[in-house]
Design a protein around this motif. Structure first.
Motif, mmCIF file in Angstrom:
data_model
loop_
_atom_site.group_PDB
_atom_site.id
_atom_site.type_symbol
_atom_site.label_atom_id
_atom_site.label_comp_id
_atom_site.label_asym_id
_atom_site.label_seq_id
_atom_site.Cartn_x
_atom_site.Cartn_y
_atom_site.Cartn_z
ATOM 1 N N GLY A 476 0.799 -1.229 0.000
ATOM 2 C CA GLY A 476 0.000 0.000 0.000
ATOM 3 C C GLY A 476 0.826 1.270 0.000
ATOM 4 O O GLY A 476 0.326 2.349 -0.296
ATOM 5 N N SER A 477 2.093 1.146 0.347
ATOM 6 C CA SER A 477 2.925 2.344 0.333
ATOM 7 C C SER A 477 4.377 1.949 0.094
ATOM 8 O O SER A 477 4.773 0.810 0.311
ATOM 9 N N VAL A 478 5.131 2.905 -0.394
ATOM 10 C CA VAL A 478 6.567 2.693 -0.532
ATOM 11 C C VAL A 478 7.285 3.808 0.213
ATOM 12 O O VAL A 478 6.766 4.922 0.333
ATOM 13 N N ARG A 479 8.467 3.481 0.717
ATOM 14 C CA ARG A 479 9.248 4.517 1.365
ATOM 15 C C ARG A 479 9.917 5.347 0.282
ATOM 16 O O ARG A 479 10.530 4.816 -0.635
ATOM 17 N N VAL A 480 9.762 6.647 0.380
ATOM 18 C CA VAL A 480 10.340 7.513 -0.632
ATOM 19 C C VAL A 480 11.681 8.014 -0.109
ATOM 20 O O VAL A 480 11.793 8.450 1.029
ATOM 21 N N GLU A 481 12.679 7.881 -0.975
ATOM 22 C CA GLU A 481 14.023 8.296 -0.598
ATOM 23 C C GLU A 481 14.015 9.739 -0.110
ATOM 24 O O GLU A 481 13.369 10.605 -0.713
ATOM 25 N N ALA A 482 14.747 9.987 0.967
ATOM 26 C CA ALA A 482 14.785 11.353 1.519
ATOM 27 C C ALA A 482 15.782 12.195 0.743
ATOM 28 O O ALA A 482 16.865 12.520 1.214
ATOM 29 N N ILE A 483 15.400 12.505 -0.496
ATOM 30 C CA ILE A 483 16.248 13.367 -1.318
ATOM 31 C C ILE A 483 15.444 14.598 -1.707
ATOM 32 O O ILE A 483 15.674 15.218 -2.722
ATOM 33 N N THR A 484 14.443 14.895 -0.884
ATOM 34 C CA THR A 484 13.569 16.029 -1.170
ATOM 35 C C THR A 484 14.263 17.340 -0.802
ATOM 36 O O THR A 484 15.314 17.334 -0.176
ATOM 37 N N VAL A 485 13.647 18.443 -1.203
ATOM 38 C CA VAL A 485 14.266 19.746 -0.932
ATOM 39 C C VAL A 485 13.636 20.396 0.302
ATOM 40 O O VAL A 485 12.537 20.021 0.725
ATOM 41 N N PHE A 486 14.363 21.340 0.865
ATOM 42 C CA PHE A 486 13.823 22.120 1.977
ATOM 43 C C PHE A 486 14.322 23.552 1.834
ATOM 44 O O PHE A 486 15.271 23.826 1.095
ATOM 45 N N CYS A 487 13.637 24.460 2.532
ATOM 46 C CA CYS A 487 13.980 25.876 2.385
ATOM 47 C C CYS A 487 14.497 26.412 3.717
ATOM 48 O O CYS A 487 13.922 26.149 4.767
ATOM 49 N N ASP A 488 15.599 27.121 3.661
ATOM 50 C CA ASP A 488 16.126 27.773 4.856
ATOM 51 C C ASP A 488 15.419 29.122 5.018
ATOM 52 O O ASP A 488 15.635 30.039 4.222
ATOM 53 N N GLU A 489 14.574 29.193 6.024
ATOM 54 C CA GLU A 489 13.736 30.391 6.215
ATOM 55 C C GLU A 489 14.556 31.673 6.341
ATOM 56 O O GLU A 489 14.107 32.743 5.983
ATOM 57 N N ARG A 490 15.763 31.531 6.919
ATOM 58 C CA ARG A 490 16.530 32.742 7.213
ATOM 59 C C ARG A 490 17.099 33.381 5.963
ATOM 60 O O ARG A 490 17.339 34.575 5.931
ATOM 61 N N THR A 491 17.355 32.594 4.937
ATOM 62 C CA THR A 491 17.986 33.181 3.749
ATOM 63 C C THR A 491 17.022 33.333 2.573
ATOM 64 O O THR A 491 17.350 33.975 1.583
ATOM 65 N N CYS A 492 15.833 32.766 2.673
ATOM 66 C CA CYS A 492 14.884 32.853 1.551
ATOM 67 C C CYS A 492 14.400 34.287 1.383
ATOM 68 O O CYS A 492 14.021 34.941 2.355
ATOM 69 N N SER A 493 14.426 34.734 0.121
ATOM 70 C CA SER A 493 13.969 36.106 -0.135
ATOM 71 C C SER A 493 12.593 36.110 -0.789
ATOM 72 O O SER A 493 12.120 37.141 -1.237
ATOM 73 N N ALA A 494 11.965 34.944 -0.880
ATOM 74 C CA ALA A 494 10.628 34.827 -1.463
ATOM 75 C C ALA A 494 10.543 35.362 -2.877
ATOM 76 O O ALA A 494 9.554 35.967 -3.275
ATOM 77 N N CYS A 495 11.604 35.114 -3.674
ATOM 78 C CA CYS A 495 11.584 35.602 -5.064
ATOM 79 C C CYS A 495 10.623 34.767 -5.906
ATOM 80 O O CYS A 495 10.102 35.251 -6.908
ATOM 81 N N GLY A 496 10.431 33.521 -5.524
ATOM 82 C CA GLY A 496 9.469 32.693 -6.246
ATOM 83 C C GLY A 496 10.034 31.948 -7.432
ATOM 84 O O GLY A 496 9.298 31.272 -8.158
ATOM 85 N N ASN A 497 11.358 32.005 -7.674
ATOM 86 C CA ASN A 497 11.968 31.229 -8.771
ATOM 87 C C ASN A 497 11.644 29.749 -8.625
ATOM 88 O O ASN A 497 11.341 29.062 -9.594
#
Lengths: 567, 148
Positions: A476-497
């Motif tokens: 019913g499910s598979v483990r998805v490799e932890a190669i996902t992305v994350f955002c560092d709140e302190r440096t994000c400028s919310a440009c939206g690229n």
């Protein structure tokens, strides 16, 4: 923070790596790398011994990172990651270095430079390992349906096996009928059963099964997605259907080689292939008194080096049949070697000789010649034992040719992103360790799409593929490799690229602790890293492929590149 | 120690080339080249990334400014990307990056973008041979190395 402690394990892979790369030198080089506290070489790191050695060293040396330099992560990474996990080390603190496929196997004639390259690859691996971080895996749902491409014996068997487990199956068959190549055969070998005895019940069960939907005269037009969630477009006469499936089985089979230009084929009317021979006598054509069969036509030659495996048995089957119909018929089989493997086939081979079928060996350097201008009248062949030329009268010449890949294999391989081998058959992840499976998760292969397979082999492969393809669906499910992305709140400028480039709509701008920032939906992120490269402030990072990790690899490779430095 | 003649781009010069290969197509293509025992020059070092679009231009510039002689980004064929459209970004980014390299005085030929699918082991081997030949012809990336 405790100091990072890296353990490096360099594999000889028997002679595969050690026969080219000078492993002791690689080991010695790795000893001097920063944070490396233990370096070992193993005859086979993937063996029980090798794996327990990794586990022991993790405990004894208190390793916080493990680097294995051996083969490709595409086959062995899960094995080593599990060993780390069993020893209490997070599986993401493992780094793989490929010194076999990317080094020893492709630089066989240059051991010195292969050794240098292996050292550098290990340095790069260690450099990255120092920056690895532990990760948690995410679970993703598997859609409870499977796609089987191909409705021959392999495809139908796999479909039934899955459907009997209660799984919804879609079978896509290009022809207007189920049955595949076997439908064209007269009888089955070695039981001499009518093909209908095998095919009719299979076809009936497939057609009548409530869990199976068959698409005849249809082809797979497009495939998107991953294990658990493939979106498949099936087309027929310009009409498209969209299917959602969790796993895919490739059972597209193969086709008989039509040897145009060889031994008068396609110019002389009485020179046919084994399949054409069977088809013509299915309908009860007159039996010719003199038949000469030529084996290994277009097989075991430079342009097609493989053995067709059951072409010999096909010739034996048809020769026996001819002798049984007409004991006075003169049947000769010209061969290079008779590959009568296993128990049944050897028996039939002897049986054929007892019936009076003549087996003559020919030399590929001096192949038989078909004589006759408008029709084949005789075959001239150098008799190897008598050491002289013999001329065999022939009313019919039957060419035994191997199965070759279907022409559209390449198209399907590209759609599914799975490889074909050098001969054009589908290539599984590993012949012995992961047969039936592709290295791409959730896609499996069975039957002659893989390489020429007899019916019993196709059936067992189909069961194997169905068993494999059923596992994720039943889980019913598979483990998805932890190669996902994350955002560092302190440096994000919310440009939206990142929002713009994400192919999966996994990133959105949201109100965060420090104002507007990019927010990632882990369930939707597939880990391509497009957004990481597009982020101008370095706020977006990919787990297992972050900037520090990749830049450290570049740094390790470039070390010693400064003027006067060694190279 | 430097090989005699390596600094002049003579016969002894063996360039060091960094290759980024996407996990799904090109890395698998490189594996296939290995499994098929296709022999190739030992000048290229592969870094695996999930998609060619992960390669930040900074990586290319860093590699060349640290003195590596060439950088190649390998991805799935356009239209075949495992992530639908990642390699389109790679393609566009590659074109801009070549202009930028030219602007800052690095031969743009030192950076290349190529497509190799999982089934193209032979193409991977050919690409390695061809890129090695081309970068060899350009000579060592010497100014960058001297600047270190």
């Amino acid at each position: 923070m405790p100091k990072t402690r890296v353990g490096v394990f360099v594999c000889h892979c028997g002679n595969n790596i050690g026969g080219v790369v000078r492993v002791p030198e690689v080991v010695e080089d790795a000893r001097h790398l920063p944070n490396v506290v233990c370096v070992e070489d193993n005859l086979y790191t993937c063996s029980e011994e090798g794996l327990s050695s990794i586990k022991e060293q993790i405990a004894e040396q208190n390793l916080s990172r493990v680097v294995v330099a051996s083969c490709t992560p595409r086959t062995h990474e899960p094995l080593f990651k599990e060993a780390c996990e069993e020893a209490g080390l997070n599986r993401y603190l493992f780094e793989f270095v490929n010194i076999r496929e990317h080094c020893s196997w492709v630089h066989r004639h240059d051991p010195a430079r292969a050794t240098e390259k292996a050292k550098e690859l290990v340095r790069m691996g260690v450099a990255k390992a120092r920056y690895l971080e532990p990760q948690e895996e995410f679970e993703s749902e598997v859609f409870p349906a499977a796609l089987v491409v191909g409705g021959g014996v392999a495809g139908m068997t796999a479909a039934l096996s899955l459907a009997n487990q209660g799984i919804q199956v879609y079978v896509v068959e290009r022809e207007e009928k189920l049955g595949g190549l076997v439908r064209e055969l007269r009888t089955l070998f070695p039981t001499e059963q009518d093909t209908g005895e095998l095919l009719s019940p299979l076809m009936e069960q497939v057609r009548g099964h409530p869990q199976i939907t068959v698409y005849l005269g249809s082809e797979v037009e497009n495939v998107e997605g991953f294990i658990g969630d493939f979106q498949v477009t099936v087309g027929s006469d310009g009409q498209n259907s969209e299917l959602q499936v969790g796993t895919v089985i490739v059972a597209t089979g193969a086709q008989e080689l039509r040897p145009s230009g060889m031994y008068g084929y396609s110019t002389l009317p009485n020179v046919v292939t084994q399949l054409e021979f069977e088809e013509s006598f299915k309908s009860g054509a007159d039996l010719p008194p003199n038949v000469v069969m030529i084996n290994c036509v277009g097989a075991r030659v430079p342009e097609r080096t493989y053995c067709g495996r059951f072409c010999c048995s096909t010739a034996i089957k048809n020769a026996i049949w001819l002798k049984e119909q007409d004991p006075d018929a003169k049947v000769s089989v010209l061969h290079r070697d008779v590959m009568a493997y296993g128990v049944d086939i050897e028996d039939s081979y002897r049986g054929a000789m007892e019936l009076g079928v003549r087996f003559l060996r020919y030399d590929i350097q001096n192949p038989p010649q078909v004589l006759g201008a408008k029709r084949a009248e005789a075959v001239k062949v150098q008799h190897q034992l008598m050491g002289k030329e013999v001329i065999l009268p022939a009313d019919l010449v039957v060419l035994t040719t191997p199965l070759v890949p279907r022409e559209d294999s390449e198209r399907l391989s590209k759609m599914l992103k799975v490889p074909l081998g050098t001969e054009g058959f589908f290539l599984e992840a590993h012949l012995k360790l992961r047969p039936i499976e592709f290295s791409t998760d959730g896609i499996y292969v069975c039957g002659s799409a893989r390489y020429p397979s007899s019916i019993p082999e196709s059936v067992s492969q189909a069961y194997a593929a169905a068993a494999k393809a059923g596992i994720p669906i039943r889980d019913g499910s598979v483990r998805v490799e932890a190669i996902t992305v994350f955002c560092d709140e302190r440096t994000c400028s919310a440009c939206g690229n990142c929002v713009e480039v994400c192919p999966f709509g996994a990133v959105e701008l949201e109100e965060g602790k420090f104002g507007r920032i990019a927010s990632v939906s882990v369930a939707q992120c597939k880990g391509c890293g497009c957004c990481v490269a597009a982020c101008p402030s370095g706020a977006m990072q990919q787990r297992g492929f972050d900037d520090r990790q990749l830049l450290s690899m570049i740094g390790a490779l470039a070390e010693g590149m400064v003027s006067g430095g060694g190279r | 120690m430097a090989v005699e003649g390596s600094e002049t781009g003579g016969n002894g010069f063996e360039p060091k080339i960094l290759m980024f290969a996407c996990n799904w197509c090109s890395y698998a293509g490189a594996d296939l080249a290995g499994v098929s025992r296709l022999q190739m020059p030992a000048n290229c070092r592969v870094i695996r990334v999930m998609c060619s679009a992960r390669v930040r231009p900074e990586f290319v510039i860093t590699a060349l400014s640290k003195g590596l002689d060439g950088v190649v980004v390998l991805g799935c064929h356009p239209g075949d990307c495992h992530y639908s459209e990642g390699n389109y970004f790679t393609r566009r980014r590659g074109l801009f990056l070549k202009k930028l390299l030219e602007y800052v005085g690095i031969e743009p030929e030192r950076f290349q973008v190529r497509w190799v699918s999982a089934s193209e082991g032979a193409k991977f081997a050919d690409t390695v041979a061809e890129v090695t030949r081309q970068v060899k012809a350009l000579g060592p990336n010497r100014p960058r190395r001297n600047a270190q």
